[in-house]
Every structure is written in structure tokens, then in C-alpha cells.
Design a protein around this motif. Sequence first.
Motif, PDB file in Angstrom:
ATOM      1  N   HIS A  92       0.819  -1.210   0.000  1.00  0.00           N
ATOM      2  CA  HIS A  92       0.000   0.000   0.000  1.00  0.00           C
ATOM      3  C   HIS A  92       0.856   1.265   0.000  1.00  0.00           C
ATOM      4  CE1 HIS A  92      -4.188  -1.371   0.327  1.00  0.00           C
ATOM      5  NE2 HIS A  92      -3.643  -2.467   0.817  1.00  0.00           N
ATOM      6  N   LEU A  93       1.995   1.225   0.684  1.00  0.00           N
ATOM      7  CA  LEU A  93       2.902   2.372   0.658  1.00  0.00           C
ATOM      8  C   LEU A  93       3.424   2.619  -0.762  1.00  0.00           C
ATOM      9  CD1 LEU A  93       4.981   1.969   3.937  1.00  0.00           C
ATOM     10  CD2 LEU A  93       3.427   3.832   3.346  1.00  0.00           C
ATOM     11  N   ILE A  94       3.726   1.553  -1.471  1.00  0.00           N
ATOM     12  CA  ILE A  94       4.172   1.689  -2.866  1.00  0.00           C
ATOM     13  C   ILE A  94       3.059   2.307  -3.701  1.00  0.00           C
ATOM     14  CG2 ILE A  94       4.826   0.397  -4.944  1.00  0.00           C
ATOM     15  CD1 ILE A  94       6.260  -1.585  -3.012  1.00  0.00           C
ATOM     16  N   TRP A  95       1.832   1.845  -3.499  1.00  0.00           N
ATOM     17  CA  TRP A  95       0.707   2.400  -4.247  1.00  0.00           C
ATOM     18  C   TRP A  95       0.488   3.874  -3.897  1.00  0.00           C
ATOM     19  CZ3 TRP A  95      -3.095  -2.183  -3.209  1.00  0.00           C
ATOM     20  CH2 TRP A  95      -2.749  -3.256  -4.034  1.00  0.00           C
ATOM     21  N   ASP A  96       0.754   4.242  -2.648  1.00  0.00           N
ATOM     22  CA  ASP A  96       0.568   5.642  -2.234  1.00  0.00           C
ATOM     23  C   ASP A  96       1.520   6.586  -2.958  1.00  0.00           C
ATOM     24  OD1 ASP A  96      -1.473   4.989  -0.544  1.00  0.00           O
ATOM     25  OD2 ASP A  96      -0.250   5.001   1.287  1.00  0.00           O
ATOM     26  N   THR A  97       2.629   6.054  -3.469  1.00  0.00           N
ATOM     27  CA  THR A  97       3.555   6.890  -4.235  1.00  0.00           C
ATOM     28  C   THR A  97       3.112   7.027  -5.687  1.00  0.00           C
ATOM     29  OG1 THR A  97       5.006   5.061  -4.890  1.00  0.00           O
ATOM     30  CG2 THR A  97       5.492   6.164  -2.785  1.00  0.00           C
ATOM     31  N   GLY A  98       2.065   6.315  -6.072  1.00  0.00           N
ATOM     32  CA  GLY A  98       1.573   6.379  -7.447  1.00  0.00           C
ATOM     33  C   GLY A  98       2.209   5.348  -8.350  1.00  0.00           C
ATOM     34  N   ARG A  99       3.016   4.462  -7.784  1.00  0.00           N
ATOM     35  CA  ARG A  99       3.670   3.426  -8.584  1.00  0.00           C
ATOM     36  C   ARG A  99       2.916   2.113  -8.455  1.00  0.00           C
ATOM     37  NH1 ARG A  99       7.886   6.283  -6.107  1.00  0.00           N
ATOM     38  NH2 ARG A  99       9.293   7.248  -7.588  1.00  0.00           N
ATOM     39  N   GLY A 100       3.058   1.271  -9.468  1.00  0.00           N
ATOM     40  CA  GLY A 100       2.507  -0.076  -9.413  1.00  0.00           C
ATOM     41  C   GLY A 100       0.997  -0.156  -9.461  1.00  0.00           C
ATOM     42  N   LEU A 101       0.332   0.813 -10.041  1.00  0.00           N
ATOM     43  CA  LEU A 101      -1.131   0.826 -10.065  1.00  0.00           C
ATOM     44  C   LEU A 101      -1.716   0.194 -11.323  1.00  0.00           C
ATOM     45  CD1 LEU A 101      -1.738   4.367  -8.545  1.00  0.00           C
ATOM     46  CD2 LEU A 101      -2.004   2.153  -7.423  1.00  0.00           C
ATOM     47  N   GLU A 102      -0.867  -0.275 -12.220  1.00  0.00           N
ATOM     48  CA  GLU A 102      -1.380  -0.957 -13.409  1.00  0.00           C
ATOM     49  C   GLU A 102      -1.977  -2.295 -12.984  1.00  0.00           C
ATOM     50  OE1 GLU A 102       1.995  -0.165 -13.168  1.00  0.00           O
ATOM     51  OE2 GLU A 102       1.702   1.821 -14.037  1.00  0.00           O
ATOM     52  N   LYS A 103      -2.984  -2.741 -13.724  1.00  0.00           N
ATOM     53  CA  LYS A 103      -3.719  -3.943 -13.327  1.00  0.00           C
ATOM     54  C   LYS A 103      -2.800  -5.158 -13.211  1.00  0.00           C
ATOM     55  CE  LYS A 103      -7.726  -6.722 -14.394  1.00  0.00           C
ATOM     56  NZ  LYS A 103      -8.842  -6.983 -15.270  1.00  0.00           N
ATOM     57  N   HIS A 104      -1.935  -5.363 -14.198  1.00  0.00           N
ATOM     58  CA  HIS A 104      -1.063  -6.543 -14.146  1.00  0.00           C
ATOM     59  C   HIS A 104      -0.051  -6.442 -13.004  1.00  0.00           C
ATOM     60  CE1 HIS A 104       1.345  -3.715 -16.535  1.00  0.00           C
ATOM     61  NE2 HIS A 104       2.401  -4.415 -16.159  1.00  0.00           N
ATOM     62  N   THR A 105       0.383  -5.230 -12.676  1.00  0.00           N
ATOM     63  CA  THR A 105       1.337  -5.049 -11.582  1.00  0.00           C
ATOM     64  C   THR A 105       0.676  -5.292 -10.233  1.00  0.00           C
ATOM     65  OG1 THR A 105       2.487  -3.398 -12.925  1.00  0.00           O
ATOM     66  CG2 THR A 105       3.018  -3.460 -10.588  1.00  0.00           C
ATOM     67  N   THR A 106      -0.525  -4.797 -10.049  1.00  0.00           N
ATOM     68  CA  THR A 106      -1.217  -5.016  -8.775  1.00  0.00           C
ATOM     69  C   THR A 106      -1.500  -6.497  -8.553  1.00  0.00           C
ATOM     70  OG1 THR A 106      -3.394  -4.611  -9.764  1.00  0.00           O
ATOM     71  CG2 THR A 106      -2.283  -2.732  -8.735  1.00  0.00           C
ATOM     72  N   THR A 107      -1.839  -7.193  -9.634  1.00  0.00           N
ATOM     73  CA  THR A 107      -2.095  -8.632  -9.520  1.00  0.00           C
ATOM     74  C   THR A 107      -0.819  -9.374  -9.156  1.00  0.00           C
ATOM     75  OG1 THR A 107      -3.895  -8.476 -11.109  1.00  0.00           O
ATOM     76  CG2 THR A 107      -2.970 -10.655 -10.739  1.00  0.00           C
ATOM     77  N   ARG A 108       0.284  -9.027  -9.802  1.00  0.00           N
ATOM     78  CA  ARG A 108       1.559  -9.687  -9.488  1.00  0.00           C
ATOM     79  C   ARG A 108       1.990  -9.395  -8.056  1.00  0.00           C
ATOM     80  NH1 ARG A 108       5.759  -8.300 -13.930  1.00  0.00           N
ATOM     81  NH2 ARG A 108       4.274  -6.704 -14.473  1.00  0.00           N
ATOM     82  N   MET A 109       1.783  -8.166  -7.616  1.00  0.00           N
ATOM     83  CA  MET A 109       2.148  -7.814  -6.238  1.00  0.00           C
ATOM     84  C   MET A 109       1.286  -8.577  -5.231  1.00  0.00           C
ATOM     85  SD  MET A 109       2.744  -3.724  -6.646  1.00  0.00           S
ATOM     86  CE  MET A 109       3.271  -3.355  -4.996  1.00  0.00           C
ATOM     87  N   ALA A 110       0.025  -8.763  -5.549  1.00  0.00           N
ATOM     88  CA  ALA A 110      -0.873  -9.495  -4.650  1.00  0.00           C
ATOM     89  C   ALA A 110      -0.458 -10.954  -4.546  1.00  0.00           C
ATOM     90  CB  ALA A 110      -2.315  -9.382  -5.138  1.00  0.00           C
ATOM     91  N   VAL A 111      -0.155 -11.563  -5.672  1.00  0.00           N
ATOM     92  CA  VAL A 111       0.269 -12.971  -5.667  1.00  0.00           C
ATOM     93  C   VAL A 111       1.624 -13.106  -4.985  1.00  0.00           C
ATOM     94  CG1 VAL A 111       0.927 -14.896  -7.151  1.00  0.00           C
ATOM     95  CG2 VAL A 111      -1.111 -13.570  -7.683  1.00  0.00           C
ATOM     96  N   ALA A 112       2.527 -12.164  -5.258  1.00  0.00           N
ATOM     97  CA  ALA A 112       3.855 -12.217  -4.649  1.00  0.00           C
ATOM     98  C   ALA A 112       3.776 -12.060  -3.136  1.00  0.00           C
ATOM     99  CB  ALA A 112       4.743 -11.136  -5.245  1.00  0.00           C
ATOM    100  N   SER A 113       2.835 -11.266  -2.648  1.00  0.00           N
ATOM    101  CA  SER A 113       2.757 -11.027  -1.206  1.00  0.00           C
ATOM    102  C   SER A 113       2.442 -12.308  -0.439  1.00  0.00           C
ATOM    103  CB  SER A 113       1.743  -9.934  -0.890  1.00  0.00           C
ATOM    104  OG  SER A 113       0.437 -10.356  -1.164  1.00  0.00           O
ATOM    105  N   ILE A 114       1.635 -13.177  -1.006  1.00  0.00           N
ATOM    106  CA  ILE A 114       1.328 -14.428  -0.315  1.00  0.00           C
ATOM    107  C   ILE A 114       2.554 -15.338  -0.277  1.00  0.00           C
ATOM    108  CG2 ILE A 114       0.323 -15.679  -2.282  1.00  0.00           C
ATOM    109  CD1 ILE A 114      -1.095 -15.850   1.199  1.00  0.00           C
TER     110      ILE A 114
END
Length: 132
Positions: A92-114
Motif C-alpha cells: 500500500h505504501l508503494i501504491w501511495d507513491t503512485g507506482r505499481g497501479l497498473e492492473k497486471h502489476t497489482t495482480t503480481r504484487m498481490a500474488v507475490a505477497s502471499i
Amino acid sequence: MSKTSLQSNRPLSPHLQIYKLIPTMVMSIVHRITGGALYFGTLLVAWWLIATATSEAQFNLVSWVLGSWIGLLVLLGYTWALIHHMIGGIRHLIWDTGRGLEKHTTTRMAVASIFISVALTILIWIVAFVIL
């Protein structure tokens, strides 16, 4: 007054049967659940700290409870919840900077977090058992 047909033409609010579960949605739900679980896990940490400051008998009781197989399982879950919640917060901190908000990036970040949270939890427990 006469009845109008406004009610019948209004769209229904979407619900879980309409939405398709996507990784970012699941991680959002899990992030909230782990946040709630951390409250209860922190009570265990407080219990341990209070027992440490109270007496040897209290400390031995807490050590026995948390050292049992169910206590270790609870502590494992607490460790994973803590790590997973932290990684979700970093995301969420990364998203707050305006980075990583593309759909494919958010999905990869979500899967990577688990995967990262499970890997770090296993690593922490391996280190803990090697040290102890």
C-alpha cells in the motif's frame, strides 16, 4: 400518488455472487483479517511479557501453553499474520507513491505477497528453531 416504475428500473448493487474473485480482492480481504488477528496475537505477547515480569510460576505456565503443539500453531499463525500484514502495508505504501497501479502489476504484487509472507514465515521459524 401513483406508483412510478423508478424502483423496477434501478440497478441492483453488486455483491459477492456477481464479482469474480481476483488476487487483489482476496489479498485485501486477507489483509483485513490478519489485521484483526494481530489484535489477539498481541494479547498473547502481552500475556507473555506480564508473566515474565510477574513470577517464575506465571512464566512457566505461559511457556508451557505457548510451547504446546497448539500454542506453537497459534504462534506460527501469528507470525504469518504479522509478516503478511506488513507486506500488505508495504504494498500500500508503494501504491501511495503512485507506482505499481497498473492492473497486471497489482495482480503480481498481490500474488507475490502471499508467497513472500509464507517464505519469510518459514525462514523466521527455521532460524528460531536453529537458535533455540
